[in-house]
Motif scaffolding. Structure first.
Motif, short mmCIF file in Angstrom:
data_model
loop_
_atom_site.label_atom_id
_atom_site.label_comp_id
_atom_site.label_asym_id
_atom_site.label_seq_id
_atom_site.Cartn_x
_atom_site.Cartn_y
_atom_site.Cartn_z
N VAL A 1 -14.88 -1.26 -1.12
CA VAL A 1 -13.49 -0.54 -2.09
C VAL A 1 -12.67 -1.49 -1.90
CG1 VAL A 1 -11.44 0.32 0.18
CG2 VAL A 1 -11.42 0.77 -2.39
N GLN A 2 -12.37 -1.89 -2.95
CA GLN A 2 -11.40 -3.30 -3.49
C GLN A 2 -9.75 -2.53 -3.95
OE1 GLN A 2 -14.52 -3.51 -5.12
NE2 GLN A 2 -14.72 -3.97 -3.75
N LEU A 3 -8.89 -3.58 -3.83
CA LEU A 3 -7.27 -2.76 -3.62
C LEU A 3 -6.64 -3.74 -5.26
CD1 LEU A 3 -6.83 -1.60 0.04
CD2 LEU A 3 -7.80 0.24 -2.15
N ALA A 4 -5.81 -3.07 -5.35
CA ALA A 4 -4.86 -4.47 -6.18
C ALA A 4 -3.37 -3.06 -6.47
CB ALA A 4 -5.55 -4.27 -7.26
N GLU A 5 -2.81 -4.40 -5.65
CA GLU A 5 -1.33 -3.89 -4.99
C GLU A 5 -0.33 -4.44 -7.16
OE1 GLU A 5 -1.60 -5.71 -1.99
OE2 GLU A 5 -1.93 -5.86 -3.39
N SER A 6 1.03 -2.61 -7.85
CA SER A 6 1.42 -3.82 -8.74
C SER A 6 2.69 -2.86 -8.66
CB SER A 6 0.36 -3.20 -10.05
OG SER A 6 0.00 -1.77 -9.97
N GLY A 7 3.59 -3.90 -9.76
CA GLY A 7 4.76 -2.54 -9.55
C GLY A 7 6.00 -3.40 -8.47
N GLY A 8 5.31 -4.23 -8.21
CA GLY A 8 6.75 -5.09 -7.13
C GLY A 8 7.22 -6.19 -8.76
N GLY A 9 9.02 -6.38 -7.95
CA GLY A 9 9.49 -7.76 -9.01
C GLY A 9 11.39 -7.78 -8.29
N LEU A 10 12.04 -8.05 -9.02
CA LEU A 10 13.07 -8.33 -9.22
C LEU A 10 13.70 -7.04 -8.77
CD1 LEU A 10 15.54 -10.24 -8.02
CD2 LEU A 10 15.38 -10.96 -10.09
N VAL A 11 14.60 -7.20 -7.85
CA VAL A 11 15.64 -5.54 -7.84
C VAL A 11 17.18 -6.10 -7.52
CG1 VAL A 11 15.10 -4.50 -6.12
CG2 VAL A 11 16.05 -3.13 -7.95
N GLN A 12 18.57 -4.64 -7.78
CA GLN A 12 19.20 -5.45 -6.60
C GLN A 12 19.57 -4.84 -5.58
OE1 GLN A 12 23.07 -5.03 -9.95
NE2 GLN A 12 22.96 -7.56 -10.18
N ALA A 13 19.78 -5.08 -4.68
CA ALA A 13 20.79 -4.63 -4.06
C ALA A 13 20.62 -2.83 -4.10
CB ALA A 13 21.66 -5.61 -2.92
N GLY A 14 20.67 -2.37 -3.47
CA GLY A 14 20.76 -0.53 -3.93
C GLY A 14 19.77 0.13 -4.43
N ARG A 26 -15.08 2.38 -4.15
CA ARG A 26 -15.71 4.00 -3.50
C ARG A 26 -14.43 4.02 -2.90
NH1 ARG A 26 -18.46 2.36 2.16
NH2 ARG A 26 -18.63 4.44 2.10
N THR A 27 -13.75 6.27 -2.57
CA THR A 27 -12.77 7.04 -2.44
C THR A 27 -12.31 6.63 -1.42
OG1 THR A 27 -14.10 8.57 -3.55
CG2 THR A 27 -11.78 9.01 -2.31
N PHE A 28 -10.85 6.02 -2.00
CA PHE A 28 -9.58 5.14 -1.00
C PHE A 28 -9.36 6.33 -0.12
CE2 PHE A 28 -6.76 2.58 0.21
CZ PHE A 28 -5.41 2.18 -0.20
N SER A 29 -9.52 7.31 -0.50
CA SER A 29 -8.63 8.70 0.79
C SER A 29 -9.70 9.50 1.78
CB SER A 29 -8.58 9.63 -0.03
OG SER A 29 -9.59 10.15 -1.11
N ASN A 30 -11.09 8.60 1.83
CA ASN A 30 -11.50 8.70 3.09
C ASN A 30 -11.46 7.68 3.85
OD1 ASN A 30 -13.52 9.99 1.48
ND2 ASN A 30 -14.93 8.72 0.50
N THR A 77 -5.39 6.15 -6.06
CA THR A 77 -4.19 5.26 -5.88
C THR A 77 -2.86 5.70 -4.94
OG1 THR A 77 -4.40 4.82 -8.33
CG2 THR A 77 -2.32 4.76 -7.87
N LEU A 78 -2.29 4.56 -4.01
CA LEU A 78 -1.71 4.41 -3.52
C LEU A 78 -0.22 4.34 -4.06
CD1 LEU A 78 -1.09 5.17 0.28
CD2 LEU A 78 -1.42 2.88 0.39
N TYR A 79 1.27 5.38 -2.96
CA TYR A 79 2.42 4.76 -4.00
C TYR A 79 2.89 4.37 -3.20
CZ TYR A 79 0.40 6.83 -8.31
OH TYR A 79 0.04 7.16 -9.18
N LEU A 80 4.21 3.55 -3.30
CA LEU A 80 5.35 3.09 -2.21
C LEU A 80 5.99 3.35 -2.56
CD1 LEU A 80 6.02 3.06 0.95
CD2 LEU A 80 6.05 0.50 0.63
N ALA A 96 -3.38 -1.85 2.52
CA ALA A 96 -4.34 -1.66 3.05
C ALA A 96 -5.27 -0.78 3.26
CB ALA A 96 -3.99 -2.70 4.33
N ALA A 97 -6.02 -0.51 3.98
CA ALA A 97 -7.63 0.46 4.09
C ALA A 97 -7.65 -0.27 5.44
CB ALA A 97 -8.60 1.24 3.40
N ALA A 98 -8.08 1.17 6.61
CA ALA A 98 -8.31 1.25 7.72
C ALA A 98 -9.26 2.61 8.30
CB ALA A 98 -7.39 1.50 8.39
N ALA A 99 -9.93 2.90 8.87
CA ALA A 99 -11.12 3.50 10.17
C ALA A 99 -10.05 4.60 10.44
CB ALA A 99 -12.08 3.17 10.57
N PRO A 100 -10.02 5.74 10.80
CA PRO A 100 -9.03 7.14 11.44
C PRO A 100 -8.40 5.55 12.49
CG PRO A 100 -11.00 7.79 10.76
CD PRO A 100 -11.25 6.50 10.18
N GLY A 101 -7.66 6.55 12.92
CA GLY A 101 -7.36 5.55 14.79
C GLY A 101 -5.96 5.30 14.01
#
Length: 122
Positions: A1-14, A26-30, A77-80, A96-101
């Motif tokens: 599986v390949q992962l690609a983040e997006s959505g970062g940037g500059l924001v003011q505090a708060g 591959r299926t990320f939720s695995n 897709t994963l979100y934060l 990031a992706a990891a095996a169970p544990g």
């Protein structure tokens, strides 16, 4: 599986930002899925994770109550969602992706995205 983040940037505090991590191949939720961050001159640190089984969410104490991790399995897709951002949240954020544990240490993860810069101004 390949992962690609997006959505970062500059924001003011708060302010708020939402990071996305799109998976392909591959299926990320695995996998257990996590977010980490690394500020200049500091170690990479755990932010949040969601488990493959049960979709249990875990958070670092520093972001608990402000950040929310979620996923859309249909979109692979994963979100934060990051609210009430502080200058100390400034870092490059990685999914990031990891095996169970264990979910809160970088060495548990073996697939990483390229990172997305988040800068919070005071």
């Amino acid at each position: 599986v390949q992962l690609a983040e997006s959505g970062g940037g500059l924001v003011q505090a708060g302010g708020s930002l939402r990071l996305s991590c799109a998976a392909s191949g591959r299926t990320f939720s695995n996998y257990n899925q996590g977010w980490f961050r690394q500020a200049p001159g500091k170690e990479r640190e755990f932010v949040a994770a969601i488990t493959r089984i049960g979709s249990t969410a875990f958070y670092a104490d520093s972001v608990k109550g402000r950040f929310t991790v979620s996923r859309d399995t249909a979109k692979n897709t994963l979100y934060l969602q990051m609210n009430s951002l502080k200058p100390e949240d400034t870092a490059v954020y990685y999914c990031a992706a990891a095996a169970p544990g264990t979910v809160n240490i970088p060495s548990a993860y073996y697939i990483w995205g390229q990172g997305s810069q988040v800068t919070v101004s005071s």
